[in-house]
Design a protein around this motif. Structure first.
Motif, short mmCIF file in Angstrom:
data_model
loop_
_atom_site.label_atom_id
_atom_site.label_comp_id
_atom_site.label_asym_id
_atom_site.label_seq_id
_atom_site.Cartn_x
_atom_site.Cartn_y
_atom_site.Cartn_z
N TYR A 12 -8.94 0.70 -128.30
CA TYR A 12 -9.22 1.32 -129.59
C TYR A 12 -8.05 1.11 -130.55
N ALA A 13 -6.82 1.27 -130.07
CA ALA A 13 -5.65 1.08 -130.92
C ALA A 13 -5.62 -0.34 -131.49
N MET A 14 -5.99 -1.32 -130.67
CA MET A 14 -6.01 -2.71 -131.13
C MET A 14 -7.18 -2.98 -132.07
N VAL A 15 -8.35 -2.49 -131.74
CA VAL A 15 -9.53 -2.70 -132.58
C VAL A 15 -9.32 -2.07 -133.95
N LEU A 16 -8.77 -0.87 -133.99
CA LEU A 16 -8.50 -0.22 -135.27
C LEU A 16 -7.48 -1.01 -136.08
N ALA A 17 -6.49 -1.59 -135.42
CA ALA A 17 -5.51 -2.42 -136.13
C ALA A 17 -6.20 -3.64 -136.74
N SER A 18 -7.10 -4.23 -135.99
CA SER A 18 -7.82 -5.40 -136.49
C SER A 18 -8.76 -5.04 -137.64
N ALA A 19 -9.39 -3.89 -137.55
CA ALA A 19 -10.37 -3.49 -138.56
C ALA A 19 -9.75 -2.82 -139.78
N ASP A 21 -7.92 -3.69 -142.25
CA ASP A 21 -8.05 -4.38 -143.54
C ASP A 21 -9.48 -4.82 -143.81
N ARG A 22 -10.40 -4.29 -143.01
CA ARG A 22 -11.85 -4.55 -143.14
C ARG A 22 -12.23 -6.00 -142.81
N GLU A 23 -11.32 -6.72 -142.16
CA GLU A 23 -11.61 -8.11 -141.76
C GLU A 23 -11.02 -8.34 -140.38
N MET A 24 -11.87 -8.47 -139.40
CA MET A 24 -11.41 -8.75 -138.04
C MET A 24 -11.39 -10.27 -137.88
N THR A 25 -10.18 -10.85 -137.93
CA THR A 25 -10.06 -12.31 -137.88
C THR A 25 -10.23 -12.83 -136.46
N ASP A 26 -10.55 -14.11 -136.35
CA ASP A 26 -10.66 -14.74 -135.03
C ASP A 26 -9.35 -14.64 -134.27
N ALA A 27 -8.23 -14.81 -134.97
CA ALA A 27 -6.92 -14.72 -134.32
C ALA A 27 -6.71 -13.34 -133.71
N GLU A 28 -7.11 -12.31 -134.44
CA GLU A 28 -6.95 -10.94 -133.94
C GLU A 28 -7.86 -10.69 -132.73
N LEU A 29 -9.11 -11.13 -132.82
CA LEU A 29 -10.06 -10.92 -131.72
C LEU A 29 -9.64 -11.69 -130.47
N THR A 53 -16.49 -1.63 -125.02
CA THR A 53 -15.44 -0.70 -125.42
C THR A 53 -15.10 -0.89 -126.90
N ALA A 54 -14.98 -2.13 -127.32
CA ALA A 54 -14.69 -2.41 -128.74
C ALA A 54 -15.84 -1.94 -129.63
N ALA A 55 -17.07 -2.12 -129.17
CA ALA A 55 -18.23 -1.67 -129.96
C ALA A 55 -18.25 -0.15 -130.08
N SER A 56 -17.86 0.55 -129.02
CA SER A 56 -17.79 2.02 -129.08
C SER A 56 -16.80 2.47 -130.14
N CYS A 57 -15.68 1.78 -130.22
CA CYS A 57 -14.69 2.10 -131.24
C CYS A 57 -15.25 1.81 -132.62
N ALA A 58 -15.87 0.67 -132.78
CA ALA A 58 -16.45 0.30 -134.08
C ALA A 58 -17.52 1.29 -134.51
N ASP A 59 -18.31 1.77 -133.55
CA ASP A 59 -19.34 2.77 -133.86
C ASP A 59 -18.73 4.05 -134.42
N LEU A 60 -17.58 4.43 -133.88
CA LEU A 60 -16.90 5.63 -134.39
C LEU A 60 -16.57 5.51 -135.87
N TYR A 107 -2.34 2.04 -141.31
CA TYR A 107 -2.89 2.39 -140.00
C TYR A 107 -1.77 2.52 -138.97
N LEU A 108 -0.84 1.57 -138.95
CA LEU A 108 0.26 1.64 -137.98
C LEU A 108 1.08 2.92 -138.17
N GLU A 109 1.28 3.31 -139.41
CA GLU A 109 2.01 4.55 -139.67
C GLU A 109 1.23 5.76 -139.14
N MET A 110 -0.07 5.77 -139.35
CA MET A 110 -0.89 6.86 -138.84
C MET A 110 -0.86 6.90 -137.31
N LEU A 111 -0.97 5.73 -136.69
CA LEU A 111 -0.93 5.65 -135.23
C LEU A 111 0.42 6.14 -134.71
#
Length: 136
Positions: A12-19, A21-29, A53-60, A107-111
């Motif tokens: 979740y921490a990684m998926v949220l970092a990727s998402a 900026d509202r763009e999950m790049t191929d490099a990030e995935l 697991t990633a989809a569960s995070c995205a659903d949140l 996001y990193l600051e919030m985390l």
């Protein structure tokens, strides 16, 4: 809201970092997949569970308070010794595509605050991520 495993919390921490900026790049995935396949904390995690697991995070994130709920889940699932790890993995995802956008930094600051990662540790982790992903 039910709890999640420490593996899910790290993902979740990684998926949220990727998402962030509202763009999950191929490099990030690709980096998330690589981390799950190679980092020791995931040795007992079935890699084929990553998409669900990633989809569960995205659903949140579809919920109005989804980010706060996800951060609370991450915080609740991680023992103190894995909190720096979660922050480091999130920093690696932000650095993976070569650019850190303002939303990702927020996001990193919030985390960091949710996980009580002190400023000095955070600065060292961030510097390490920059060094690992530096290019000419």
């Amino acid at each position: 809201m039910t709890g999640i495993s420490h593996h899910a919390a790290l993902i979740y921490a990684m998926v949220l970092a990727s998402a962030a900026d509202r763009e999950m790049t191929d490099a990030e995935l690709k980096r998330i997949g690589s981390i799950v396949e190679t980092v020791p904390v995931f040795y007992d995690y079935p890699a084929e569970a990553l998409p669900s697991t990633a989809a569960s995070c995205a659903d949140l994130l579809d919920d109005e308070n989804g980010l706060d709920m996800a951060l609370d889940l991450i915080e609740g699932a991680l023992p103190p010794k894995l909190r720096d790890t979660a922050y480091a993995l999130a920093c690696d995802i932000v650095a993976a595509d070569g650019e850190a956008h303002q939303e990702e930094l927020l996001y990193l600051e919030m985390l960091r605050h949710h996980l009580n990662v002190d400023r000095l540790s955070a600065a060292a982790i961030e510097r390490g991520a920059r060094a690992r992903f530096a290019t000419l």
